[in-house]
Write a protein that holds these residues in place. Structure first.
Motif, PDB file in Angstrom:
ATOM      1  N   ASN A 108       0.819  -1.208   0.000  1.00 52.51           N
ATOM      2  CA  ASN A 108       0.000   0.000   0.000  1.00 52.51           C
ATOM      3  C   ASN A 108       0.858   1.265   0.000  1.00 52.51           C
ATOM      4  O   ASN A 108       0.335   2.376  -0.098  1.00 52.51           O
ATOM      5  N   GLY A 109       2.161   1.116   0.108  1.00 56.68           N
ATOM      6  CA  GLY A 109       3.072   2.239  -0.019  1.00 56.68           C
ATOM      7  C   GLY A 109       3.312   3.061   1.218  1.00 56.68           C
ATOM      8  O   GLY A 109       4.157   3.963   1.222  1.00 56.68           O
ATOM      9  N   HIS A 110       2.605   2.756   2.307  1.00 59.64           N
ATOM     10  CA  HIS A 110       2.691   3.595   3.498  1.00 59.64           C
ATOM     11  C   HIS A 110       4.100   3.633   4.087  1.00 59.64           C
ATOM     12  O   HIS A 110       4.542   4.663   4.601  1.00 59.64           O
ATOM     13  N   LEU A 111       4.808   2.520   4.017  1.00 59.63           N
ATOM     14  CA  LEU A 111       6.154   2.431   4.599  1.00 59.63           C
ATOM     15  C   LEU A 111       7.260   2.426   3.543  1.00 59.63           C
ATOM     16  O   LEU A 111       8.427   2.197   3.873  1.00 59.63           O
ATOM     17  N   LEU A 112       6.929   2.717   2.299  1.00 64.03           N
ATOM     18  CA  LEU A 112       7.925   2.651   1.234  1.00 64.03           C
ATOM     19  C   LEU A 112       9.018   3.704   1.373  1.00 64.03           C
ATOM     20  O   LEU A 112      10.146   3.490   0.918  1.00 64.03           O
ATOM     21  N   GLY A 113       8.678   4.835   1.956  1.00 66.33           N
ATOM     22  CA  GLY A 113       9.697   5.866   2.114  1.00 66.33           C
ATOM     23  C   GLY A 113      10.932   5.347   2.808  1.00 66.33           C
ATOM     24  O   GLY A 113      12.069   5.670   2.436  1.00 66.33           O
ATOM     25  N   GLU A 114      10.733   4.494   3.815  1.00 66.47           N
ATOM     26  CA  GLU A 114      11.855   3.919   4.565  1.00 66.47           C
ATOM     27  C   GLU A 114      12.357   2.612   3.957  1.00 66.47           C
ATOM     28  O   GLU A 114      13.544   2.281   4.084  1.00 66.47           O
ATOM     29  N   LEU A 115      11.484   1.874   3.294  1.00 63.82           N
ATOM     30  CA  LEU A 115      11.820   0.501   2.918  1.00 63.82           C
ATOM     31  C   LEU A 115      12.143   0.295   1.445  1.00 63.82           C
ATOM     32  O   LEU A 115      12.674  -0.765   1.084  1.00 63.82           O
ATOM     33  N   ALA A 116      11.856   1.242   0.580  1.00 65.30           N
ATOM     34  CA  ALA A 116      12.061   1.021  -0.855  1.00 65.30           C
ATOM     35  C   ALA A 116      13.504   0.647  -1.173  1.00 65.30           C
ATOM     36  O   ALA A 116      13.770  -0.362  -1.844  1.00 65.30           O
ATOM     37  N   ALA A 117      14.451   1.435  -0.700  1.00 65.87           N
ATOM     38  CA  ALA A 117      15.862   1.164  -1.003  1.00 65.87           C
ATOM     39  C   ALA A 117      16.343  -0.156  -0.403  1.00 65.87           C
ATOM     40  O   ALA A 117      16.983  -0.959  -1.103  1.00 65.87           O
TER      41      ALA A 117
END
Length: 347
Positions: A108-117
């Motif tokens: 859902n993208g909510h935590l992607l800011g921290e986890l994408a990389a």
């Protein structure tokens, strides 16, 4: 668990309709930090006890068995997979399973800011991000607690991380976001992403389905065509966005003013069935194998793993796939769906 006998690899996983099964969707948790209206009934669902969730080691043992019978693509789902602790470590373990060629993840993208990389570095190849609207108030309403700004920021972090493919998934709902389909396409294309639109399904015994809100595949195409007046819609092979999933792709004739392609996908389980080309099965967070999204029957693979080891698991997988049905029974009035909710087996 040691390596699976190579002899098992020689026999592909084929069901009675002669469909080859090479794609596994794996739910790593049945928990989610959102409560999307089309996924979770308002009165909730019964979650698996945390003690019954597959450990990383158990999950990889099962994946070795799937790889041994020809599964080459794995998609990690939930619930919301990013709420599973140490997800990047799990991805590294899955990447080490011999025979798995591709790892995708739906979020859902909510935590992607921290986890994408970290997820990209660990080995996730492809990413699907849910985005049902570009309006913050509507976003909060359909997710029951989501924050649009966080998701948009997460998408930018994912772009920077360098995934091979990023798709935007939108559940199309008549009277809610049907006026935004063109804008969602424009948002995705501006960022070299691929938008995909999904018909609602009557999961959870129809409790998440409201008759009259289904936006059909034909209506989705018409809405996008009307937004980009003068550009013809042309069937498309999906190109690098094709992946292993059930979407059918279209594109607008010609590129945009910068020469970029304008491709979108539609997943249409209700009005334009794709069951005859189904290539996938699902594994729940507790180790239950579901051969079809539309039915509640399942096989407990963790029990097979503990009792009989990889040979028993492979036999159970083959038996389940041998009984895989021709197709689902979803009805346009919301009937014919399973009792299980999407959140319980990974949408």
């Amino acid at each position: 668990m040691g390596p699976v006998d190579a002899a098992a690899r020689a026999l592909p996983l084929v069901d009675r309709q002669r469909r080859t099964i090479n794609y596994l969707r794996v739910s790593v948790t049945d928990r989610c930090n959102y409560r999307c209206t089309y996924c979770l009934p308002e009165d909730g669902v019964e979650h698996v006890d945390r003690a019954d969730i597959l450990s990383f080691e158990e999950l990889c043992d099962l994946l070795r068995c799937f790889a041994a019978v020809g599964v080459r693509r794995v998609r990690l789902t939930g619930g919301e997979p990013t709420v599973r602790r140490d997800l990047a470590a799990l991805v590294r373990m899955v990447r080490a399973v011999g025979g798995i060629d591709e790892i995708a993840l739906s979020t859902n993208g909510h935590l992607l800011g921290e986890l994408a990389a970290p997820l990209r570095a660990a080995g996730v190849d492809r990413l699907n991000v849910s985005l049902d609207t570009l309006d913050a108030a509507r976003f909060s309403a359909i997710t029951r607690r989501g924050q649009l700004a966080r998701v948009l920021g997460g998408i930018e972090a994912a772009r920077a991380a360098g995934f091979a493919s990023i798709k935007i998934n939108t559940v199309a709902v008549k009277g809610f976001n049907d006026g935004e389909l063109g804008a969602l396409c424009a948002y995705a294309w501006e960022r070299d992403l691929v938008p995909r639109f999904i018909e609602q399904m009557p999961m959870a015994g129809g409790r998440t389905f409201i008759p009259g809100e289904l936006l059909s595949a034909a209506e989705i195409r018409a809405a996008i065509g009307a937004h980009f007046a003068g550009a013809a819609l042309i069937p498309d092979d999906g190109g690098s966005a094709r992946g292993a999933g059930p979407a059918r792709y279209w594109r607008l004739d010609g590129g945009d003013r910068r020469g970029r392609g304008r491709r979108f996908g539609i997943i249409s389980p209700m009005t334009e069935h794709f069951c005859d080309t189904c290539n996938r099965v699902r594994l729940s967070a507790a180790g239950a194998l579901h051969s079809c999204l539309g039915y509640d029957d399942a096989v407990d693979l963790r029990c097979q793993l503990r009792a009989g080891g990889p040979d028993a698991v492979i036999a159970a997988i083959r038996a389940a796939v041998a009984q895989k049905r021709d197709g689902h029974r979803f009805g346009l009035l919301g009937l014919g769906g399973p009792r299980k909710a999407m959140i319980q087996i990974g949408g």
